[in-house]
Design an enzyme around this catalytic site. Structure first.
Site, PDB file in Angstrom:
ATOM      1  N   SER A  39       0.847  -1.193   0.000  1.00  0.00           N
ATOM      2  CA  SER A  39       0.000   0.000   0.000  1.00  0.00           C
ATOM      3  C   SER A  39       0.880   1.239   0.000  1.00  0.00           C
ATOM      4  CB  SER A  39      -0.939  -0.030   1.211  1.00  0.00           C
ATOM      5  OG  SER A  39      -1.936   0.957   1.071  1.00  0.00           O
ATOM      6  N   ASN A  40       0.356   2.355   0.412  1.00  0.00           N
ATOM      7  CA  ASN A  40       1.117   3.606   0.472  1.00  0.00           C
ATOM      8  C   ASN A  40       0.501   4.486   1.549  1.00  0.00           C
ATOM      9  OD1 ASN A  40      -0.887   5.564  -0.784  1.00  0.00           O
ATOM     10  ND2 ASN A  40      -0.824   3.953  -2.338  1.00  0.00           N
TER      11      ASN A  40
END
Ligand code: CTP
Ligand code: CA
Length: 228
Positions: A33-34
């Protein structure tokens, strides 16, 4: 009327907004993810609601409470986000793509925990496949009278990269953000440039809510041009 806030200039308009990160599962306890917080997208959705629009907010996992007055669609993966956007985009007047979509996902999502010593092969070589580009697919199917807004967070060649995204994804304009000094993710304000076929417009550093209104102002300009 001023005390009641801004003019209701989006009454009768449908706005769809993407926000937050997407999460792509590796196994049942790990993911890619981020650090997107979703603040920008939520601010845009809330501003559009206040201006009278019918708003759908499609968001990846974030720690924010529902945008008041918006139809909330909470998703995890890029493919789920695309499916939700595909439902709302055809009837939308304005679509704003502020999500930080994971560009790639693991080819296989294991539905158990991968274990050291047992699954070393799978853990050390996670094969990635490209996710669909949600903005590009909407840009490609855009009809007359629809306005599509993209974002570009860049560390270098900000305007050139934004221009290439503008044409590749067929957006009406791109909100370009220089993140070379680490700003962007989680910030409460941004200094951006609107990049469109008719030129560049650099804005001063603004709070997300003020910036949200500027983005909607610009989208409304394009909407009016298209309706002329
Ligand atoms: N976007 C999208 N779907 C994707 C990737 C990006 O809808 N799979 C949208 C983003 O929401 C943003 C714009 O496209 O509005 C630009 O995203 P960005 O990550 O900057 O562009 P990419 O084309 O993925 O290029 P790169 O990450 O390599 O800069
Ligand atoms: Ca990307």
């Amino acid at each position: 009327l001023e005390v009641l806030g801004r003019k209701k200039d989006l009454v009768g308009k449908r706005v769809v907004v993407t926000a937050g990160p997407t999460v792509e599962q590796i196994d049942s306890v790990r993911f890619i993810s981020n650090p997107s917080t979703g603040k920008m997208g939520f601010a845009i959705a809330e501003a559009a609601v206040e201006r009278g629009a019918d708003v759908t907010l499609v968001t990846g996992p974030v720690a924010l409470t529902d945008a008041r007055g918006a139809k909330m669609v909470r998703v995890s993966t890029a493919r789920e986000m695309k499916a939700a956007v595909d439902e709302s985009f055809p009837s939308a007047d304005i679509a704003v793509f502020s999500a930080a979509v994971s560009d790639f996902r693991p080819r296989t999502a294991f539905d158990r925990k991968l274990k050291k010593g047992v699954d070393d092969e799978a853990l050390s070589r996670i094969e990635l496949v490209e996710n669909p580009d949600i903005l590009a697919s909407c840009g490609a199917s855009k009809r007359a009278g629809q306005v599509v807004v993209g974002f570009a967070a860049e560390t270098n060649d900000v305007i050139d990269n934004a221009l290439s995204k503008l044409s590749r994804k067929k957006a009406d304009f791109i909100v370009a953000n220089d993140v070379s000094r680490g700003q962007g993710f989680g910030a409460d304000s941004d200094e951006v440039t609107f990049v469109s076929a008719s030129g560049e417009q650099h804005l001063p550093e603004l709070g997300k809510r003020e910036l949200a209104d500027r983005i909607l102002d610009k989208a409304l300009e394009f909407l009016k041009l298209g309706l002329e």
